[in-house]
Design an enzyme around this catalytic site. Structure first.
Site, PDB file in Angstrom:
ATOM      1  N   LYS A  16      14.282 -40.093   9.480  1.00  0.00           N
ATOM      2  CA  LYS A  16      15.189 -39.339   8.613  1.00  0.00           C
ATOM      3  C   LYS A  16      16.112 -38.421   9.432  1.00  0.00           C
ATOM      4  O   LYS A  16      15.884 -38.208  10.637  1.00  0.00           O
ATOM      5  CB  LYS A  16      14.349 -38.552   7.598  1.00  0.00           C
ATOM      6  CG  LYS A  16      13.546 -39.463   6.634  1.00  0.00           C
ATOM      7  CD  LYS A  16      12.808 -38.644   5.580  1.00  0.00           C
ATOM      8  CE  LYS A  16      12.023 -39.549   4.623  1.00  0.00           C
ATOM      9  NZ  LYS A  16      11.377 -38.766   3.527  1.00  0.00           N
ATOM     10  N   PHE A  65      12.574 -32.967  -7.156  1.00  0.00           N
ATOM     11  CA  PHE A  65      13.052 -32.942  -5.778  1.00  0.00           C
ATOM     12  C   PHE A  65      14.140 -33.964  -5.474  1.00  0.00           C
ATOM     13  O   PHE A  65      14.646 -34.022  -4.359  1.00  0.00           O
ATOM     14  CB  PHE A  65      11.879 -33.125  -4.804  1.00  0.00           C
ATOM     15  CG  PHE A  65      11.101 -34.415  -5.000  1.00  0.00           C
ATOM     16  CD1 PHE A  65      11.576 -35.618  -4.502  1.00  0.00           C
ATOM     17  CD2 PHE A  65       9.886 -34.407  -5.679  1.00  0.00           C
ATOM     18  CE1 PHE A  65      10.859 -36.798  -4.668  1.00  0.00           C
ATOM     19  CE2 PHE A  65       9.159 -35.588  -5.844  1.00  0.00           C
ATOM     20  CZ  PHE A  65       9.650 -36.784  -5.346  1.00  0.00           C
ATOM     21  N   ARG A  93       1.998 -45.791   7.430  1.00  0.00           N
ATOM     22  CA  ARG A  93       1.831 -44.603   6.581  1.00  0.00           C
ATOM     23  C   ARG A  93       0.714 -43.711   7.134  1.00  0.00           C
ATOM     24  O   ARG A  93       0.782 -42.488   7.038  1.00  0.00           O
ATOM     25  CB  ARG A  93       1.567 -44.991   5.124  1.00  0.00           C
ATOM     26  CG  ARG A  93       2.837 -45.534   4.446  1.00  0.00           C
ATOM     27  CD  ARG A  93       2.721 -45.596   2.937  1.00  0.00           C
ATOM     28  NE  ARG A  93       2.554 -44.315   2.316  1.00  0.00           N
ATOM     29  CZ  ARG A  93       3.526 -43.573   1.759  1.00  0.00           C
ATOM     30  NH1 ARG A  93       4.786 -43.992   1.771  1.00  0.00           N
ATOM     31  NH2 ARG A  93       3.252 -42.430   1.179  1.00  0.00           N
ATOM     32  N   ASN A 123      10.686 -34.327   6.067  1.00  0.00           N
ATOM     33  CA  ASN A 123       9.357 -34.716   6.547  1.00  0.00           C
ATOM     34  C   ASN A 123       9.387 -35.927   7.472  1.00  0.00           C
ATOM     35  O   ASN A 123       8.463 -36.727   7.502  1.00  0.00           O
ATOM     36  CB  ASN A 123       8.423 -34.945   5.349  1.00  0.00           C
ATOM     37  CG  ASN A 123       8.891 -36.091   4.472  1.00  0.00           C
ATOM     38  OD1 ASN A 123       9.965 -36.659   4.697  1.00  0.00           O
ATOM     39  ND2 ASN A 123       8.092 -36.448   3.483  1.00  0.00           N
ATOM     40  N   HIS A 126      10.009 -42.262   6.589  1.00  0.00           N
ATOM     41  CA  HIS A 126       9.702 -42.994   5.369  1.00  0.00           C
ATOM     42  C   HIS A 126       8.908 -44.234   5.744  1.00  0.00           C
ATOM     43  O   HIS A 126       9.143 -44.826   6.791  1.00  0.00           O
ATOM     44  CB  HIS A 126      10.997 -43.427   4.660  1.00  0.00           C
ATOM     45  CG  HIS A 126      10.753 -44.382   3.531  1.00  0.00           C
ATOM     46  ND1 HIS A 126      10.436 -43.959   2.258  1.00  0.00           N
ATOM     47  CD2 HIS A 126      10.723 -45.741   3.508  1.00  0.00           C
ATOM     48  CE1 HIS A 126      10.241 -45.020   1.488  1.00  0.00           C
ATOM     49  NE2 HIS A 126      10.407 -46.116   2.218  1.00  0.00           N
TER      50      HIS A 126
END
Ligand code: UDP
Ligand code: MG
Length: 183
Positions: A16, A65, A93, A123, A126
């Site tokens: 990100k 959000f 993940r 964060n 993804h």
């Protein structure tokens, strides 16, 4: 002894804007991915428009959000990757860590989000959450890519370890010439 044939699974990863803005963190996350024995099958750096970001995250329509997420995801360049590994979807993940960074910092500090995450929105990464999602998300960013065709063509080189990591492309590329000349 024969080595067990392990099935390579494909997943979609995004690094990100918070990560891509920091070259040292970007480099560290790439090396974690390589250390964990993922292959980079395809990679692209791009900037998402707010419209595309909304479309990508449409499952979160109505959530508190979403606006924050969409403006963050379109705020700067991202890297998108098709990663391959045995159990790539759950394994990616797992090394990312849980979504909510402010908890993850305490509960899973060794994960990518635990180490480098800034907020619950910013964060780091993804990862697709199921095979169906992975197929949709790979197609979203790599519409020219066919998973079936990849398994039938390049896939064999990955299964045999006949690939090399190209830093400039951020991709593992088949060693076609080597294998052609020895076959
Ligand atoms: N997100 C957020 N606040 C929240 C939950 C999620 O900003 O309370 C953002 C965060 O960037 C997350 C993304 O929305 O990665 C998608 O949420 P999801 O629940 O799908 O988490 P993920 O699958 O990314 O772990
Ligand atoms: Mg999700």
């Amino acid at each position: 002894m024969m080595r067990a044939l392990r099935k390579l699974e494909l997943t979609l990863a995004i690094l990100k804007p918070d990560v891509v803005a920091h070259p040292n963190i970007l480099k560290e996350i790439r090396s974690i991915i390589l250390q964990q024995e993922f292959f980079f099958v395809r990679s692209k750096k791009l900037i998402l428009s707010p419209t595309r970001a909304n479309e990508f995250y449409k499952e979160h329509e109505g959530k508190f959000f979403l606006n924050r997420l969409v403006s963050f995801m379109s705020s700067g360049p991202i890297w998108t990757h098709i990663l391959a590994r045995e159990n790539a979807i759950p394994e990616w993940r797992r090394i990312m860590g849980p979504t909510k960074v402010l908890k993850t910092i305490h509960e899973a500090p060794e994960t990518i989000r635990g180490r480098f995450g800034l907020t619950d929105t910013r964060n780091c990464t993804h990862g697709s959450d199921s095979p169906e999602t992975a197929a949709r998300e790979i197609n979203f960013f790599f519409p020219e890519f066919s998973t079936d065709r990849w398994h039938d063509t390049e896939g064999a080189y990955f299964y045999n370890g006949q690939v090399a990591f190209n830093e400039d492309l951020c991709q593992h590329v088949p060693l076609q010439h080597v294998s052609d000349s020895i076959s």
